[in-house]
Design an enzyme around this catalytic site. Sequence first.
Site, PDB file in Angstrom:
ATOM      1  N   ASP A  87      74.829   8.469 -16.843  1.00  0.00           N
ATOM      2  CA  ASP A  87      75.970   8.561 -15.921  1.00  0.00           C
ATOM      3  C   ASP A  87      76.377   9.906 -15.932  1.00  0.00           C
ATOM      4  O   ASP A  87      77.326  10.297 -15.284  1.00  0.00           O
ATOM      5  CB  ASP A  87      77.033   7.538 -16.549  1.00  0.00           C
ATOM      6  CG  ASP A  87      77.425   7.775 -17.738  1.00  0.00           C
ATOM      7  OD1 ASP A  87      77.108   8.855 -18.580  1.00  0.00           O
ATOM      8  OD2 ASP A  87      78.709   7.141 -18.417  1.00  0.00           O
ATOM      9  N   SER A  88      75.627  10.798 -16.596  1.00  0.00           N
ATOM     10  CA  SER A  88      75.794  12.282 -16.340  1.00  0.00           C
ATOM     11  C   SER A  88      75.499  12.415 -14.833  1.00  0.00           C
ATOM     12  O   SER A  88      75.642  13.669 -14.466  1.00  0.00           O
ATOM     13  CB  SER A  88      74.931  13.062 -17.407  1.00  0.00           C
ATOM     14  OG  SER A  88      73.719  12.610 -17.456  1.00  0.00           O
ATOM     15  N   ASP A 125      72.265   3.797 -17.862  1.00  0.00           N
ATOM     16  CA  ASP A 125      73.561   3.713 -18.485  1.00  0.00           C
ATOM     17  C   ASP A 125      74.559   2.690 -17.845  1.00  0.00           C
ATOM     18  O   ASP A 125      74.470   2.574 -16.276  1.00  0.00           O
ATOM     19  CB  ASP A 125      74.329   5.102 -18.268  1.00  0.00           C
ATOM     20  CG  ASP A 125      74.325   5.786 -19.589  1.00  0.00           C
ATOM     21  OD1 ASP A 125      74.202   5.373 -20.786  1.00  0.00           O
ATOM     22  OD2 ASP A 125      74.406   7.191 -19.491  1.00  0.00           O
ATOM     23  N   LYS A 162      72.028   1.037 -21.370  1.00  0.00           N
ATOM     24  CA  LYS A 162      72.826   1.785 -22.664  1.00  0.00           C
ATOM     25  C   LYS A 162      74.147   1.734 -22.253  1.00  0.00           C
ATOM     26  O   LYS A 162      74.625   1.783 -21.188  1.00  0.00           O
ATOM     27  CB  LYS A 162      72.323   3.080 -22.485  1.00  0.00           C
ATOM     28  CG  LYS A 162      73.106   4.109 -23.650  1.00  0.00           C
ATOM     29  CD  LYS A 162      72.540   5.566 -24.095  1.00  0.00           C
ATOM     30  CE  LYS A 162      73.147   6.686 -22.818  1.00  0.00           C
ATOM     31  NZ  LYS A 162      74.427   6.755 -23.168  1.00  0.00           N
ATOM     32  N   GLU A 211      78.275   2.678 -24.130  1.00  0.00           N
ATOM     33  CA  GLU A 211      78.854   3.727 -25.353  1.00  0.00           C
ATOM     34  C   GLU A 211      79.854   2.766 -26.287  1.00  0.00           C
ATOM     35  O   GLU A 211      80.517   1.765 -25.609  1.00  0.00           O
ATOM     36  CB  GLU A 211      79.544   4.775 -24.496  1.00  0.00           C
ATOM     37  CG  GLU A 211      78.663   5.834 -23.857  1.00  0.00           C
ATOM     38  CD  GLU A 211      79.750   6.741 -23.208  1.00  0.00           C
ATOM     39  OE1 GLU A 211      80.889   6.894 -23.558  1.00  0.00           O
ATOM     40  OE2 GLU A 211      79.213   7.442 -22.451  1.00  0.00           O
ATOM     41  N   GLU A 226      75.400  11.485 -30.150  1.00  0.00           N
ATOM     42  CA  GLU A 226      75.857  12.643 -29.517  1.00  0.00           C
ATOM     43  C   GLU A 226      76.778  13.545 -30.283  1.00  0.00           C
ATOM     44  O   GLU A 226      77.756  13.017 -30.771  1.00  0.00           O
ATOM     45  CB  GLU A 226      76.378  12.259 -28.201  1.00  0.00           C
ATOM     46  CG  GLU A 226      76.702  13.461 -27.166  1.00  0.00           C
ATOM     47  CD  GLU A 226      76.826  13.154 -25.849  1.00  0.00           C
ATOM     48  OE1 GLU A 226      76.784  11.937 -25.390  1.00  0.00           O
ATOM     49  OE2 GLU A 226      77.316  14.094 -25.093  1.00  0.00           O
TER      50      GLU A 226
HETATM   51  O1  KIV Z   1      74.742  10.413 -19.380  1.00  0.00           O
HETATM   52  C1  KIV Z   1      74.090  11.002 -20.073  1.00  0.00           C
HETATM   53  O2  KIV Z   1      73.165  11.749 -20.001  1.00  0.00           O
HETATM   54  C2  KIV Z   1      73.942  10.559 -21.549  1.00  0.00           C
HETATM   55  C3  KIV Z   1      73.149  11.699 -22.343  1.00  0.00           C
HETATM   56  C4  KIV Z   1      73.884  12.561 -22.865  1.00  0.00           C
HETATM   57  C5  KIV Z   1      72.661  10.835 -23.782  1.00  0.00           C
HETATM   58  O3  KIV Z   1      74.445   9.676 -21.792  1.00  0.00           O
END
Ligand code: KIV
Length: 276
Positions: A56-57, A95, A125, A127, A194
Amino acid sequence: MANSKESKPKEIKKVTTHTLQQMKRAGKKIAMLTGYDFSLARILDDAAIDVILVGDSASNVMAGHETTLPITLDQMIYHASSVVRAVKRALVVVDLPFGSYQGNSKEALNSAIRIMKEAGAHAVKLEGGREVKESIERILSAGVPVMGHLGLTPQSIYKFGTYIVRAKEKAEAQRLLEDAAILEEAGCFSIVLEKIPAALAKEVSEKIKIPTIGIGAGRHADGQVLVLHDMLGINKEFSPRFLRRYLNLYDDIKKAVGNYIADVKSEDFPNEKEQY
Ligand code: KIV
């Protein structure tokens, strides 16, 4: 007649969640990078990256938001489906975006199913620790593999207030150790760690059997992940200690674009050979 053995296309051995677990057992490190689009994902896969994380980055590096919070499930599915179309070998993990799984395990399951069905992803994924256990179990009950994410969890940035290293204090480190065990017990196939102290990442990685993937968590995690645009040097402003830049694409692209502009203005481009 061509020898049928010779003309057979080379079989590609796909990376699976089981491959990652075998890699941990064999002491082989896992390499993961983020990917958000078809063209770059194709290069990552061709380079034999083990895992592509559609993070989600994307909210930051692709859309220019300050945090990961604004990206939607539809937007994640768009990025993920572009990546999946490019990939022949890597495991594609996607994510679950903010607001698509927290506090409601039924919604978590629906979000995960949409990602698997509409994007063709291989895993999701999310969190958090004990507070998302129920969501993890519900997603797993539908046969969708889940990767956890502990330590600095950017979707909770407004709770933390800053992006500093997490779990430096004993109580937070202890809670993280417990959460890692809870995620393993719930059935996660791997956990991202992280921005936590290297010694804590080492302890977690030794205590649990599933692979840990670190970002700013030192060398003892079972694998490493970086945000692609950071390690390629497309982004100049973000320079945390853990980031190793392998290219300086910001300057290279700027130079190439400058050369193109100059060629157009001077009427050097296109030349005789570049026209019909
Ligand atoms: O969204 C992302 O890029 C991440 C990584 C930093 C692990 O969750």
